[in-house]
Design a protein around this motif. Structure first.
Motif, PDB file in Angstrom:
ATOM      1  N   ILE A 162      57.215 -44.954  15.354  1.00 45.71           N
ATOM      2  CA  ILE A 162      58.228 -45.869  15.358  1.00 45.71           C
ATOM      3  C   ILE A 162      57.940 -47.286  14.596  1.00 45.71           C
ATOM      4  O   ILE A 162      57.158 -47.945  14.995  1.00 45.71           O
ATOM      5  N   PRO A 163      58.871 -47.582  13.795  1.00 44.68           N
ATOM      6  CA  PRO A 163      58.533 -49.171  13.113  1.00 44.68           C
ATOM      7  C   PRO A 163      58.559 -49.899  13.972  1.00 44.68           C
ATOM      8  O   PRO A 163      59.481 -50.161  15.037  1.00 44.68           O
ATOM      9  N   VAL A 164      57.690 -50.995  14.053  1.00 39.43           N
ATOM     10  CA  VAL A 164      57.591 -52.114  14.868  1.00 39.43           C
ATOM     11  C   VAL A 164      58.354 -53.538  14.394  1.00 39.43           C
ATOM     12  O   VAL A 164      57.852 -53.897  13.102  1.00 39.43           O
ATOM     13  N   ASN A 165      59.590 -53.510  14.693  1.00 34.32           N
ATOM     14  CA  ASN A 165      60.178 -54.756  14.337  1.00 34.32           C
ATOM     15  C   ASN A 165      61.117 -55.324  15.318  1.00 34.32           C
ATOM     16  O   ASN A 165      61.024 -55.116  16.684  1.00 34.32           O
ATOM     17  N   LEU A 192      64.130 -43.509  24.365  1.00 37.45           N
ATOM     18  CA  LEU A 192      65.304 -43.325  23.477  1.00 37.45           C
ATOM     19  C   LEU A 192      64.813 -43.786  22.229  1.00 37.45           C
ATOM     20  O   LEU A 192      65.387 -43.000  21.052  1.00 37.45           O
ATOM     21  N   LEU A 193      63.935 -44.652  21.694  1.00 39.04           N
ATOM     22  CA  LEU A 193      63.396 -44.579  20.608  1.00 39.04           C
ATOM     23  C   LEU A 193      62.578 -43.485  19.921  1.00 39.04           C
ATOM     24  O   LEU A 193      62.780 -43.272  18.685  1.00 39.04           O
ATOM     25  N   ILE A 194      61.937 -42.895  21.048  1.00 41.61           N
ATOM     26  CA  ILE A 194      61.041 -41.818  20.601  1.00 41.61           C
ATOM     27  C   ILE A 194      62.131 -40.656  20.262  1.00 41.61           C
ATOM     28  O   ILE A 194      61.965 -39.932  19.333  1.00 41.61           O
ATOM     29  N   LEU A 195      63.125 -40.252  21.073  1.00 45.20           N
ATOM     30  CA  LEU A 195      64.092 -39.549  21.084  1.00 45.20           C
ATOM     31  C   LEU A 195      64.918 -39.523  19.572  1.00 45.20           C
ATOM     32  O   LEU A 195      65.046 -38.589  18.869  1.00 45.20           O
ATOM     33  N   LEU A 196      65.314 -40.772  19.294  1.00 43.66           N
ATOM     34  CA  LEU A 196      66.103 -41.064  18.026  1.00 43.66           C
ATOM     35  C   LEU A 196      64.971 -40.756  16.742  1.00 43.66           C
ATOM     36  O   LEU A 196      65.403 -40.466  15.514  1.00 43.66           O
ATOM     37  N   GLU A 197      63.795 -41.059  16.965  1.00 44.40           N
ATOM     38  CA  GLU A 197      62.689 -40.675  15.828  1.00 44.40           C
ATOM     39  C   GLU A 197      62.677 -39.001  15.865  1.00 44.40           C
ATOM     40  O   GLU A 197      62.500 -38.642  14.468  1.00 44.40           O
TER      41      GLU A 197
END
Length: 85
Positions: free
Chosen positions: A56-59, A76-81
């Protein structure tokens, strides 16, 4: 009686002013702690990327989502990735 009022009114106004100024500071500190926890969770996820395949990009957006929404936001971020575009 007047001496008490002359002393009591500024003290009460000072207490009200201090309480009014502390509330936004508490909110800012709480938000900063949540964002720091979100950043830490993203760093841990990216550290484990060679094993899991999830990077996951850190921004600013991902850190805020992870920090504000906590564990569900990170999930959610993991699922989107993982979902193909």
């Amino acid at each position: 009686m007047e001496k008490i009022a002359v002393f009591l009114i500024p003290v009460l106004l000072g207490v009200i002013l201090i309480k009014a100024l502390i509330a936004p500071i508490r909110l800012a500190v709480k938000l900063a702690l949540h964002v720091a926890a979100g950043l830490l969770s993203l760093i841990v996820i990216n550290f484990l990327a060679p094993f899991s395949g999830v990077l996951i990009p850190v921004n600013a957006v991902t850190v805020l989502v992870s920090g504000i929404f906590g564990l569900p936001g990170t999930a959610l971020l993991i699922l989107l990735e993982l979902v193909p575009a």
